[in-house]
Write a protein that holds these residues in place. Sequence first.
Motif, PDB file in Angstrom:
ATOM      1  N   TRP A   1       7.576   0.585   3.568  1.00 45.80           N
ATOM      2  CA  TRP A   1       8.076  -0.652   4.142  1.00 45.80           C
ATOM      3  C   TRP A   1       8.811  -1.494   3.108  1.00 45.80           C
ATOM      4  O   TRP A   1       9.469  -2.461   3.452  1.00 45.80           O
ATOM      5  CB  TRP A   1       6.934  -1.466   4.725  1.00 45.80           C
ATOM      6  N   LEU A   2       8.668  -1.151   1.834  1.00 45.29           N
ATOM      7  CA  LEU A   2       9.264  -1.940   0.760  1.00 45.29           C
ATOM      8  C   LEU A   2      10.306  -1.118   0.020  1.00 45.29           C
ATOM      9  O   LEU A   2      10.163   0.087  -0.145  1.00 45.29           O
ATOM     10  CB  LEU A   2       8.188  -2.395  -0.229  1.00 45.29           C
ATOM     11  N   ASN A   3      11.352  -1.804  -0.462  1.00 45.50           N
ATOM     12  CA  ASN A   3      12.357  -1.118  -1.270  1.00 45.50           C
ATOM     13  C   ASN A   3      11.909  -1.121  -2.739  1.00 45.50           C
ATOM     14  O   ASN A   3      10.800  -1.590  -3.057  1.00 45.50           O
ATOM     15  CB  ASN A   3      13.738  -1.768  -1.087  1.00 45.50           C
ATOM     16  N   ALA A   4      12.753  -0.637  -3.624  1.00 40.22           N
ATOM     17  CA  ALA A   4      12.409  -0.528  -5.049  1.00 40.22           C
ATOM     18  C   ALA A   4      12.143  -1.897  -5.686  1.00 40.22           C
ATOM     19  O   ALA A   4      11.414  -1.988  -6.672  1.00 40.22           O
ATOM     20  CB  ALA A   4      13.518   0.205  -5.797  1.00 40.22           C
ATOM     21  N   ARG A   5      12.708  -2.958  -5.125  1.00 36.01           N
ATOM     22  CA  ARG A   5      12.498  -4.310  -5.660  1.00 36.01           C
ATOM     23  C   ARG A   5      11.246  -4.970  -5.083  1.00 36.01           C
ATOM     24  O   ARG A   5      10.946  -6.123  -5.389  1.00 36.01           O
ATOM     25  CB  ARG A   5      13.728  -5.179  -5.385  1.00 36.01           C
ATOM     26  N   GLY A   6      10.550  -4.261  -4.190  1.00 40.64           N
ATOM     27  CA  GLY A   6       9.341  -4.817  -3.591  1.00 40.64           C
ATOM     28  C   GLY A   6       9.608  -5.732  -2.410  1.00 40.64           C
ATOM     29  O   GLY A   6       8.740  -6.484  -1.996  1.00 40.64           O
ATOM     30  N   GLU A   7      10.820  -5.645  -1.843  1.00 43.15           N
ATOM     31  CA  GLU A   7      11.187  -6.458  -0.682  1.00 43.15           C
ATOM     32  C   GLU A   7      11.113  -5.606   0.579  1.00 43.15           C
ATOM     33  O   GLU A   7      11.322  -4.402   0.528  1.00 43.15           O
ATOM     34  CB  GLU A   7      12.615  -6.991  -0.859  1.00 43.15           C
ATOM     35  N   PHE A   8      10.839  -6.264   1.710  1.00 45.31           N
ATOM     36  CA  PHE A   8      10.729  -5.500   2.949  1.00 45.31           C
ATOM     37  C   PHE A   8      12.065  -4.868   3.299  1.00 45.31           C
ATOM     38  O   PHE A   8      13.121  -5.410   3.032  1.00 45.31           O
ATOM     39  CB  PHE A   8      10.170  -6.347   4.094  1.00 45.31           C
ATOM     40  N   ASP A   9      11.992  -3.676   3.901  1.00 45.32           N
ATOM     41  CA  ASP A   9      13.171  -2.886   4.251  1.00 45.32           C
ATOM     42  C   ASP A   9      13.050  -2.489   5.720  1.00 45.32           C
ATOM     43  O   ASP A   9      12.347  -1.528   6.055  1.00 45.32           O
ATOM     44  CB  ASP A   9      13.245  -1.659   3.347  1.00 45.32           C
ATOM     45  N   LEU A  10      13.729  -3.236   6.567  1.00 44.16           N
ATOM     46  CA  LEU A  10      13.611  -3.021   8.014  1.00 44.16           C
ATOM     47  C   LEU A  10      14.100  -1.647   8.444  1.00 44.16           C
ATOM     48  O   LEU A  10      13.560  -1.054   9.377  1.00 44.16           O
ATOM     49  CB  LEU A  10      14.367  -4.115   8.766  1.00 44.16           C
ATOM     50  N   LYS A  11      15.104  -1.129   7.750  1.00 36.31           N
ATOM     51  CA  LYS A  11      15.621   0.200   8.088  1.00 36.31           C
ATOM     52  C   LYS A  11      14.569   1.269   7.768  1.00 36.31           C
ATOM     53  O   LYS A  11      14.311   2.156   8.581  1.00 36.31           O
ATOM     54  CB  LYS A  11      16.916   0.473   7.323  1.00 36.31           C
ATOM     55  N   ALA A  12      13.961   1.176   6.587  1.00 40.95           N
ATOM     56  CA  ALA A  12      12.918   2.136   6.212  1.00 40.95           C
ATOM     57  C   ALA A  12      11.698   2.012   7.126  1.00 40.95           C
ATOM     58  O   ALA A  12      11.033   3.003   7.420  1.00 40.95           O
ATOM     59  CB  ALA A  12      12.505   1.927   4.755  1.00 40.95           C
ATOM     60  N   MET A  13      11.438   0.788   7.594  1.00 40.46           N
ATOM     61  CA  MET A  13      10.321   0.544   8.506  1.00 40.46           C
ATOM     62  C   MET A  13      10.598   1.100   9.893  1.00 40.46           C
ATOM     63  O   MET A  13       9.687   1.241  10.698  1.00 40.46           O
ATOM     64  CB  MET A  13      10.048  -0.966   8.628  1.00 40.46           C
ATOM     65  N   LYS A  14      11.876   1.391  10.172  1.00 41.59           N
ATOM     66  CA  LYS A  14      12.297   1.867  11.489  1.00 41.59           C
ATOM     67  C   LYS A  14      11.961   0.847  12.578  1.00 41.59           C
ATOM     68  O   LYS A  14      11.484   1.196  13.666  1.00 41.59           O
ATOM     69  CB  LYS A  14      11.685   3.229  11.801  1.00 41.59           C
ATOM     70  N   ALA A  15      12.219  -0.422  12.255  1.00 45.43           N
ATOM     71  CA  ALA A  15      11.955  -1.501  13.202  1.00 45.43           C
ATOM     72  C   ALA A  15      13.047  -1.551  14.262  1.00 45.43           C
ATOM     73  O   ALA A  15      14.223  -1.338  13.952  1.00 45.43           O
ATOM     74  CB  ALA A  15      11.881  -2.834  12.454  1.00 45.43           C
ATOM     75  N   THR A  16      12.668  -1.826  15.490  1.00 46.72           N
ATOM     76  CA  THR A  16      13.651  -2.029  16.545  1.00 46.72           C
ATOM     77  C   THR A  16      14.425  -3.305  16.233  1.00 46.72           C
ATOM     78  O   THR A  16      13.973  -4.133  15.428  1.00 46.72           O
ATOM     79  CB  THR A  16      12.973  -2.179  17.918  1.00 46.72           C
ATOM     80  N   SER A  17      15.556  -3.502  16.865  1.00 48.26           N
ATOM     81  CA  SER A  17      16.353  -4.700  16.579  1.00 48.26           C
ATOM     82  C   SER A  17      15.573  -5.970  16.931  1.00 48.26           C
ATOM     83  O   SER A  17      15.623  -6.961  16.197  1.00 48.26           O
ATOM     84  CB  SER A  17      17.697  -4.659  17.317  1.00 48.26           C
ATOM     85  N   LYS A  18      14.830  -5.923  18.012  1.00 44.67           N
ATOM     86  CA  LYS A  18      14.023  -7.087  18.408  1.00 44.67           C
ATOM     87  C   LYS A  18      12.922  -7.357  17.379  1.00 44.67           C
ATOM     88  O   LYS A  18      12.716  -8.497  16.956  1.00 44.67           O
ATOM     89  CB  LYS A  18      13.420  -6.847  19.795  1.00 44.67           C
TER      90      LYS A  18
END
Length: 168
Positions: free
Chosen positions: A85-102
């Motif tokens: 769920w986090l990128n290399a900088r420790g921030e959330f990554d919605l694409k990696a999380m596979k979150a829906t647009s909503k």
Amino acid sequence: MFITRLAIFVLLIVSISQARENQPFDFFEGTFGDFTDCLRINNITIEEYEKFDDSNNLDNVLRENVELKYKCNIKCQLEREPTKWLNARGEFDLKAMKATSKAAESISKCMEKAPKESCAYVYKLVICAFKAGHPVIKFESYDHIPEETAGPAAEHQDYLDDLDTLDL
């Protein structure tokens, strides 16, 4: 064994009353070893975690009114998940999380108020995701359950089977 309608009704009521509400951390897929390792690292006993994860504590969990050690435990567990769920900088990554647009919109808005401290940040992310309905937990199969939990699960099922006996 003959069970009357009354007995079936009683069993149904007991089953419903024992049903557990969804918890923000139900999606974790880590092994029992990962789970206990995170507890050990954060100096949390299993009994303490059970109280933390109890449905009676859900309001405190959702309001983030919990000790930092529990937030760090959730961070530890999330870091061991197969879906990052986090990128290399420790921030959330919605694409990696596979979150829906909503869900992504809801999570982004919720995370605008996220604390800088890393454990609190990740904890907030999990709570925001839960409130946004992400991830959708599908329990279609239990094939993903690690073998190391099979023994305790079987023992618990034996215990439940003993409770199924009705003396009418």
